[in-house]
Motif scaffolding. Structure first.
Motif, short mmCIF file in Angstrom:
data_model
loop_
_atom_site.label_atom_id
_atom_site.label_comp_id
_atom_site.label_asym_id
_atom_site.label_seq_id
_atom_site.Cartn_x
_atom_site.Cartn_y
_atom_site.Cartn_z
N ALA A 148 0.86 -1.19 0.00
CA ALA A 148 0.00 0.00 0.00
C ALA A 148 0.89 1.23 0.00
O ALA A 148 1.74 1.39 0.89
N LEU A 149 0.72 2.09 -0.98
CA LEU A 149 1.54 3.28 -1.15
C LEU A 149 0.75 4.51 -0.71
O LEU A 149 -0.31 4.79 -1.26
N ILE A 150 1.28 5.24 0.27
CA ILE A 150 0.63 6.47 0.74
C ILE A 150 1.31 7.66 0.08
O ILE A 150 2.45 7.99 0.39
N GLY A 151 0.60 8.29 -0.84
CA GLY A 151 1.14 9.45 -1.55
C GLY A 151 1.39 9.14 -3.01
O GLY A 151 1.95 8.09 -3.34
N TYR A 152 0.94 10.05 -3.88
CA TYR A 152 1.17 9.85 -5.32
C TYR A 152 1.56 11.17 -5.98
O TYR A 152 1.12 11.52 -7.05
N GLY A 153 2.44 11.92 -5.28
CA GLY A 153 3.08 13.07 -5.90
C GLY A 153 4.28 12.58 -6.69
O GLY A 153 4.29 11.45 -7.19
N TYR A 159 -2.83 -6.15 3.37
CA TYR A 159 -1.54 -5.65 2.90
C TYR A 159 -0.40 -6.23 3.73
O TYR A 159 -0.59 -6.64 4.88
N ASP A 160 0.79 -6.25 3.13
CA ASP A 160 1.98 -6.76 3.79
C ASP A 160 3.02 -5.69 4.05
O ASP A 160 3.97 -5.92 4.79
N LEU A 161 2.87 -4.52 3.43
CA LEU A 161 3.84 -3.45 3.55
C LEU A 161 3.17 -2.13 3.25
O LEU A 161 2.36 -2.03 2.33
N VAL A 162 3.53 -1.10 4.03
CA VAL A 162 3.10 0.27 3.75
C VAL A 162 4.33 1.08 3.33
O VAL A 162 5.40 0.95 3.92
N VAL A 163 4.18 1.91 2.31
CA VAL A 163 5.23 2.82 1.86
C VAL A 163 4.72 4.24 2.05
O VAL A 163 3.66 4.60 1.53
N VAL A 164 5.47 5.05 2.80
CA VAL A 164 5.08 6.42 3.10
C VAL A 164 5.91 7.38 2.25
O VAL A 164 7.13 7.47 2.41
N THR A 165 5.24 8.09 1.35
CA THR A 165 5.91 9.12 0.54
C THR A 165 5.06 10.38 0.53
O THR A 165 4.86 11.01 -0.49
N VAL A 174 6.62 8.86 -9.60
CA VAL A 174 7.84 8.74 -10.41
C VAL A 174 8.74 7.63 -9.88
O VAL A 174 9.32 6.87 -10.66
N PHE A 175 8.86 7.53 -8.56
CA PHE A 175 9.82 6.59 -7.99
C PHE A 175 9.15 5.31 -7.46
O PHE A 175 9.35 4.22 -8.00
N HIS A 176 8.38 5.43 -6.39
CA HIS A 176 7.96 4.23 -5.67
C HIS A 176 7.06 3.31 -6.48
O HIS A 176 7.32 2.09 -6.54
N ALA A 177 6.01 3.83 -7.09
CA ALA A 177 5.07 2.95 -7.79
C ALA A 177 5.75 2.13 -8.90
O ALA A 177 5.59 0.90 -8.94
N ASP A 183 10.06 7.40 3.02
CA ASP A 183 10.90 8.24 2.17
C ASP A 183 11.81 9.10 3.04
O ASP A 183 11.56 9.31 4.24
N LYS A 184 12.88 9.60 2.43
CA LYS A 184 13.81 10.46 3.17
C LYS A 184 13.29 11.89 3.19
O LYS A 184 12.56 12.30 2.26
N PRO A 185 13.62 12.66 4.23
CA PRO A 185 14.18 12.17 5.48
C PRO A 185 13.12 11.41 6.28
O PRO A 185 11.93 11.77 6.23
N VAL A 186 13.54 10.38 7.00
CA VAL A 186 12.59 9.58 7.77
C VAL A 186 11.81 10.46 8.74
O VAL A 186 10.62 10.26 8.97
N ALA A 187 12.49 11.44 9.31
CA ALA A 187 11.87 12.31 10.31
C ALA A 187 12.50 13.69 10.20
O ALA A 187 13.55 13.87 9.58
N ALA A 188 11.87 14.65 10.85
CA ALA A 188 12.40 16.01 10.87
C ALA A 188 13.49 16.18 11.91
O ALA A 188 14.27 17.13 11.85
#
Length: 353
Positions: free
Chosen positions: A6-11, A67-73, A16-19, A96-101
Motif C-alpha cells: 500500500a503506497l501512501i502518496g502519489y506526488g 496488505y503486507d507493507l506500507v510505503v510512506v511518501t 515517479v519513484f515508488h510505484a 521516504d527520506k528524510p525519515v523524520a524532521a
C-alpha cells in the motif's frame, strides 16, 4: 507468495519513484494507492489499473489484513505519524527520506519498531546510483589506494522558487536543500566511510524570496582519516563534478547525474532492457594527472532496494537500509545546523551518549 504493498502518496515521489519501482519487482504487487487528489487518482487508474485507490490513510488502517507493507511518501511532517500508525496496525513500513524532521523523532520510531518487531526501512535509493556504485567498487577494490578525500555534489540551477513545503522554513516540514538532497549526500558518505566524528557546515539562503536553505556545504571528518566534502545547491549556474574521490594511488572523477531519475520521469521502468546503463561518453576518469582512463559506470539499480525489502519481509536478509543509518544521517544534519548557526566545528550525537 507475492507481497501486497500500500503506497501512501502519489506526488512525484509516489508516481515517479515508488510505484514503478515496486511494480518492477516480481515479489511485490502494488495493491493500493492512497491519494485524495482527483487528478492523481486518475493517473493511478491509467498507469496502475489493478491498484485499489483509497482517498485517505484512515481507509487503509481499516483493512490492514489485506496488505503486507506500507510505503510512506507523503510530505515530510507526515512521515513519523504515518509510520507509527502503520507499525501499531501491524505493518512494516518503508519511509521516504528524510525519515523524520529530527533525530529524536527517528529514535522514537526505532523504539516502536523494536517493540512491535517490525522493520522501518528508509528509502535511500541513491545508494543504487550507478556512479555511487562505481565509487563503492573502486573504494573496496583498492584501485584508488587509501582514500583521503571524498567530494560529492548535488548541484542545480533553479533560481526561481517553486512554492511548496520543500521551501518551508518551519522545522516540522524539514524543508530546504539540506534535508532534501543533503539526506542523500550524507547517507552516501556514511555508507562508505562510517559516522563522522566532526562536522562543519555553511548553510545559506541565497535566492530572493527564499526562506529555506538553498546553498549548503558540509565538511565531515571520519575516524578513519577520510574527509568528505559535500555540496548541495539550487543556485549553481555551472555544475561541478558529481564525484571526485582522491586516493594516495589514484583518483576518480565523474560528471553528470545518474540517469535513472530521468528515465523514470519519462515513464520507463527497470523491467526494460539496459536499465540503468550509462553511455561511454559519460564515464568518469580513473587514474592520475599523467595517466587516466575512462572507467565504465556500474549500472544503476534502484529496483534492488525493493528487491531487498522483499527479502527482508520474507526473513531472508536484513533491511537494505537500516533505520540506524537514517538516524546517523539526521545526527549529522543536526550537527550541521548547529555548526552553521554557531560558526564552529561540532561533534554529532554518537550512539550510547
Amino acid at each position: 507468495m507475492t507481497l501486497r504493498v500500500a503506497l501512501i502518496g502519489y506526488g512525484t515521489g509516489g508516481a515517479v519513484f515508488h510505484a514503478p519501482l515496486i511494480s518492477s519487482v516480481p515479489e511485490l504487487r502494488l495493491a493500493a494507492v492512497v491519494t485524495g487528489n482527483p487528478e492523481r487518482q486518475a493517473a493511478v487508474r491509467k498507469r496502475h489499473p489493478d491498484a485499489r485507490i483509497l482517498d485517505s490513510p484512515d481507509r487503509l488502517w481499516g483493512s490492514t489484513g489485506e496488505y503486507d507493507l506500507v510505503v510512506v511518501t507523503a510530505p515530510n511532517r507526515q512521515h513519523v505519524p504515518l509510520a507509527r500508525t502503520a507499525l501499531t496496525s501491524g505493518l512494516p513500513v518503508v519511509v521516504d527520506k528524510p525519515v523524520a524532521a529530527t533525530a529524536a523523532d527517528a529514535r522514537s520510531l526505532a523504539a516502536l519498531s523494536a517493540v512491535r518487531g517490525l522493520p522501518v526501512i528508509p528509502f535511500h535509493n541513491r545508494r543504487w546510483d550507478g556512479d555511487f556504485r562505481t565509487v563503492a567498487r573502486l573504494a573496496a577494490g583498492g584501485s584508488l589506494g587509501t582514500i583521503q578525500r571524498f567530494e560529492s555534489r548535488f548541484e542545480r540551477w533553479r533560481p526561481t522558487i517553486k512554492p511548496g513545503w520543500k521551501e518551508s522554513a518551519d522545522p516540522r516540514d524539514a524543508g530546504g536543500i539540506l534535508f532534501d538532497l543533503g539526506s542523500h549526500l550524507v547517507d552516501q558518505a556514511i555508507a562508505l566511510f562510517g559516522r563522522p566524528s566532526r562536522v562543519y557546515a555553511e548553510i545559506e539562503v541565497r535566492r530572493p524570496g527564499a526562506v529555506a536553505a538553498d546553498d549548503v556545504f558540509l565538511a565531515l571528518a571520519h575516524p578513519n582519516g577520510v574527509r568528505s566534502h559535500l555540496w548541495m545547491s539550487a543556485t549553481a549556474a555551472q555544475l561541478g563534478p558529481r564525484f571526485r574521490v582522491l586516493g594516495d594511488r589514484a583518483a576518480y572523477t565523474v560528471h553528470g547525474m545518474d540517469g535513472q531519475e530521468d528515465a523514470l520521469r519519462a515513464g520507463r521502468t527497470p523491467r526494460e532492457e539496459d536499465w540503468g546503463r550509462m553511455p561511454p561518453e559519460t564515464y568518469g576518469l580513473l587514474g592520475t594527472v599523467d595517466d587516466a582512463r575512462p572507467e565504465p559506470t556500474e549500472p544503476g539499480t534502484y529496483q534492488d532496494f525493493y528487491a531487498g525489502v522483499a527479502r527482508t519481509l520474507r526473513g531472508e536478509a536484513p533491511p537494505p537500509v537500516t533505520l540506524a543509518d537514517a538516524i546517523a544521517g539526521l545526527d549529522v544534519i543536526e550537527a550541521a545546523l548547529r555548526s552553521a548557526r554557531e560558526g564552529t566545528i561540532v561533534a554529532p550525537h554518537a550512539p550510547g551518549h
